[in-house]
Write an enzyme that holds these catalytic residues in place. Sequence first.
Site, short mmCIF file in Angstrom:
data_model
loop_
_atom_site.label_atom_id
_atom_site.label_comp_id
_atom_site.label_asym_id
_atom_site.label_seq_id
_atom_site.Cartn_x
_atom_site.Cartn_y
_atom_site.Cartn_z
CG HIS A 1 5.29 0.52 2.63
ND1 HIS A 1 4.70 1.73 2.37
CD2 HIS A 1 4.70 0.04 3.75
CE1 HIS A 1 3.80 1.98 3.32
NE2 HIS A 1 3.78 0.98 4.16
CD GLU B 1 -0.14 -0.75 8.58
OE1 GLU B 1 -1.04 -0.38 7.82
OE2 GLU B 1 0.55 0.04 9.25
CG HIS C 1 -0.40 0.28 2.51
ND1 HIS C 1 -1.16 0.59 3.63
CD2 HIS C 1 0.88 0.31 2.95
CE1 HIS C 1 -0.38 0.78 4.65
NE2 HIS C 1 0.86 0.62 4.29
CB CYS D 1 3.73 4.95 5.40
SG CYS D 1 4.27 3.86 6.71
CG HIS E 1 2.34 -3.40 6.05
ND1 HIS E 1 3.11 -3.05 7.14
CD2 HIS E 1 2.03 -2.25 5.42
CE1 HIS E 1 3.26 -1.73 7.16
NE2 HIS E 1 2.62 -1.22 6.12
CG ASP F 1 -2.86 -13.26 0.15
OD1 ASP F 1 -1.98 -12.64 0.81
OD2 ASP F 1 -2.73 -14.42 -0.25
CG HIS F 2 0.33 -12.45 -2.65
ND1 HIS F 2 -0.06 -13.10 -1.49
CD2 HIS F 2 1.65 -12.72 -2.81
CE1 HIS F 2 0.97 -13.75 -1.00
NE2 HIS F 2 2.03 -13.52 -1.77
#
Length: 144
Positions: A43, A131, A18, A37, A45, A83-84
């Site tokens: 980047h 996170e 994100h 961020c 998580h 996801d991904h």
Amino acid sequence: MPPAIVAITRREEFSASHRLHNPELSPEENRRLYGVCNNANGHGHNYEVEVTVRGLVHEQTGMVMNLADLMRLLRERVLPQVDHKHLNLDVPFLEGIIPTAENVAIALWRQIEPEMRRYEGCHLHRIRLFESRSSFVDYQGPES
Ligand code: NI
């Protein structure tokens, strides 16, 4: 046994990228507000999400709801959407939302809560979104 209310929780993981950026603010303000961020290309998580359902323990089953059902709901209907994925770019239900942990938790609530209505005697109680190992947020719905 007399009726009792119990909270049950399923924990799942997903990985996503994100970028925290508010287009209404200047580049300098965004950098000040979000620090690293705000990195232009995002980047990643490894998120953990805990979904808690609260309700009456059914006399016949001894369960609030089957945790396997909750697992399936998350793995089949919710997690594949994030996801991904890049949360700013790939997820229709996050469109136009700054994907902070707070906002992602609220959005996950809105995805999961309607699905819970088919389960009698229980309701979604909390979304806890990690996170990182040491940072997490809790959302308990619009009424709390
Ligand atoms: Ni981040």
